[in-house]
Each structure stands twice: as structure tokens, then as C-alpha cells.
Design a protein around this motif. Structure first.
Motif, PDB file in Angstrom:
ATOM      1  N   UNK A  56      14.142  -2.843   2.801  1.00 14.55           N
ATOM      2  CA  UNK A  56      13.333  -3.662   1.894  1.00 14.55           C
ATOM      3  C   UNK A  56      12.188  -4.309   2.654  1.00 14.55           C
ATOM      4  N   UNK A  57      12.408  -4.587   3.935  1.00 13.56           N
ATOM      5  CA  UNK A  57      11.367  -5.202   4.749  1.00 13.56           C
ATOM      6  C   UNK A  57      10.122  -4.331   4.831  1.00 13.56           C
ATOM      7  N   UNK A  58      10.327  -3.008   4.956  1.00  9.88           N
ATOM      8  CA  UNK A  58       9.186  -2.102   5.016  1.00  9.88           C
ATOM      9  C   UNK A  58       8.442  -2.093   3.689  1.00  9.88           C
ATOM     10  N   UNK A  59       9.192  -2.126   2.596  1.00 13.41           N
ATOM     11  CA  UNK A  59       8.561  -2.156   1.275  1.00 13.41           C
ATOM     12  C   UNK A  59       7.693  -3.396   1.146  1.00 13.41           C
ATOM     13  N   UNK A  60       8.257  -4.548   1.512  1.00 18.30           N
ATOM     14  CA  UNK A  60       7.520  -5.803   1.374  1.00 18.30           C
ATOM     15  C   UNK A  60       6.398  -5.930   2.408  1.00 18.30           C
ATOM     16  N   UNK A  77       5.962  -5.456  -8.953  1.00 15.53           N
ATOM     17  CA  UNK A  77       4.846  -5.242  -9.870  1.00 15.53           C
ATOM     18  C   UNK A  77       3.620  -4.731  -9.125  1.00 15.53           C
ATOM     19  N   UNK A  78       3.420  -5.164  -7.898  1.00 16.10           N
ATOM     20  CA  UNK A  78       2.299  -4.662  -7.110  1.00 16.10           C
ATOM     21  C   UNK A  78       2.493  -3.187  -6.770  1.00 16.10           C
ATOM     22  N   UNK A  79       3.729  -2.780  -6.547  1.00 17.52           N
ATOM     23  CA  UNK A  79       4.005  -1.355  -6.340  1.00 17.52           C
ATOM     24  C   UNK A  79       3.663  -0.586  -7.606  1.00 17.52           C
ATOM     25  N   UNK A 132      -2.646   2.951 -10.438  1.00 17.49           N
ATOM     26  CA  UNK A 132      -4.005   3.248  -9.987  1.00 17.49           C
ATOM     27  C   UNK A 132      -4.083   4.624  -9.333  1.00 17.49           C
ATOM     28  N   UNK A 133      -3.091   4.949  -8.521  1.00 22.06           N
ATOM     29  CA  UNK A 133      -3.085   6.265  -7.874  1.00 22.06           C
ATOM     30  C   UNK A 133      -3.035   7.376  -8.920  1.00 22.06           C
ATOM     31  N   UNK A 182      -1.960 -13.301 -13.457  1.00 28.36           N
ATOM     32  CA  UNK A 182      -2.474 -12.380 -12.436  1.00 28.36           C
ATOM     33  C   UNK A 182      -2.082 -10.948 -12.751  1.00 28.36           C
ATOM     34  N   UNK A 183      -0.839 -10.773 -13.191  1.00 21.73           N
ATOM     35  CA  UNK A 183      -0.361  -9.437 -13.517  1.00 21.73           C
ATOM     36  C   UNK A 183      -1.087  -8.864 -14.731  1.00 21.73           C
ATOM     37  N   UNK A 184      -1.283  -9.698 -15.730  1.00 15.28           N
ATOM     38  CA  UNK A 184      -1.971  -9.228 -16.936  1.00 15.28           C
ATOM     39  C   UNK A 184      -3.410  -8.830 -16.620  1.00 15.28           C
TER      40      UNK A 184
END
Length: 210
Positions: free
Chosen positions: A44-48, A55-57, A63-64, A123-125
Motif C-alpha cells: 500500500x505504501x507504493x500505491x500511496x 479517488x486520485x487513482x 484521464x489515461x 475537489x473530487x467533483x
């Protein structure tokens, strides 16, 4: 940062996005960071390290997905030929991209559905609205080519905006039933895409004899 370190970081982010897209396709927003980390074979550390939240992922995967399909389809909107010829080429490439990057298309659809969610933070919206703006720009590519086809007589004189939206909805519906078969080649995907587009576009073609 050294060039090799930058390449490794980009590769790690792409592997995370690929795994996340698959997870979102299978589980929707119920997916946990642990599931994504397990799929990548990472902590999980690598993900973060690369993304500050699930949500950022999701936003990065959205976008990709949008940028990849646009990069492949947009040049076909500007090639020589009638509106009909360009629309067929664009639609075929859209379906090929969908079948090749199926999970990312599901992420985009999930983003469209979640646009009205009351659970989103401001921010997410805002970020999601901007990405849905990319999707709207992509739809406009098809709209302009439909309009060109109506003007040059290669497409029927219909409501262009309605036609473009109906066309894309019909093409995107492929992700509801398509499952890639192991060993299926790109040539086979191209042929399947051509058959799908021929069926979907039949109602727009001006000359019934074609």
C-alpha cells in the motif's frame, strides 16, 4: 531524478493504473487500495507514494483512458474523405480501442455515472467535471464529422447531435458483452470492430445500396 528512475516510476504508475482499472471494472468504487496493491504485487505504501487516494487513482485511470482513445481516433477525423468515410474509420478505431482497453472504458463510464453523486467532495467533483469535459470534447469530434457527412451528402440529413450521441452510446455498449478471448489477435479485433460499425452505422448511411 535520473532518467532510469523516471522510467521506473512511470512504469510503476502504469502498472498501478492497469490493475486499478481492472479492479474498478469488476468492483466499482467498492474496490479497496489493498485489492489494487495485491494485483500489482506491491505494498500500500507504493500505491500511496504515487497516488494520495483511491479517488486520485480513479481520476488518473479515467484521464489515461480518455487521452488514449482520443490520440487514436482524433487524427482520423482530419483525414481526406467524406464524412461517412471518416466516421466509419473513427468508429472502428473507437471500438478497437474499447476492446483492447476494456477496463479503462469501464472507468470512464463509471465516472460519467458518478458525476451526480452527492458523496463527492468539492475537489473530487471539480476534477471529475474536468475529465467529463474531455469526454464531451471527444463527442464533439464525432459531431463535427457527422455534420460534415450531412453537408457532403454521404450521411442522411438527421439531427447531427442526436446522431453522434446515439452512435457513441451504441458503440460503447459493446463493453457490456465483449470479453477478449485468449490469443485473439488485433486483426481479429479489427474485423469484429468493422462488423459492429457496419451494423451500427447502417441507419445513418445516405445510400441504402452503399
Amino acid at each position: 531524478m535520473a532518467v532510469t528512475e523516471g522510467i521506473e516510476a512511470d512504469d510503476a504508475k502504469r502498472r498501478i493504473l492497469d490493475a486499478a482499472a481492472e479492479a474498478f471494472m469488476e468492483q466499482g468504487f467498492r474496490v479497496a487500495i489493498d485489492d489494487i496493491a495485491e494485483s500489482v504485487g506491491a505494498t500500500k505504501g507504493l500505491i500511496y507514494y504515487h497516488f494520495r487516494s483511491k479517488f486520485d487513482i480513479f481520476l488518473a485511470a479515467y484521464e489515461h483512458g480518455m487521452r488514449t482513445v482520443r490520440e487514436q481516433v482524433e487524427p482520423l477525423a482530419h483525414t481526406p474523405g467524406t464524412g461517412r468515410e471518416r466516421l466509419i474509420a473513427m468508429s472502428t478505431q473507437h471500438v478497437v480501442n474499447l476492446m483492447t482497453n476494456l477496463a479503462y472504458h469501464h472507468v470512464v463510464h463509471l465516472g460519467v455515472r458518478e458525476q451526480s453523486s452527492t458523496a463527492l467532495k468539492p475537489r473530487q467533483r471539480k476534477a471529475l467535471d474536468e475529465l467529463n469535459g474531455l469526454r464531451a470534447e471527444y463527442e464533439d469530434l464525432f459531431l463535427r464529422v457527422v455534420q460534415d457527412g450531412i453537408e457532403d451528402g454521404s450521411l442522411r440529413p438527421v439531427n447531427a447531435k442526436l446522431a453522434a450521441r446515439t452512435l457513441l452510446c451504441s458503440l460503447n455498449a459493446v463493453d457490456m458483452w465483449f470479453h477478449r478471448i485468449e490469443g485473439q489477435s488485433q486483426e481479429e479485433l479489427q474485423q469484429l470492430a468493422r462488423e459492429i460499425v457496419d451494423i451500427v452505422l447502417g441507419g445513418l448511411i445516405a445510400d441504402p445500396a452503399r
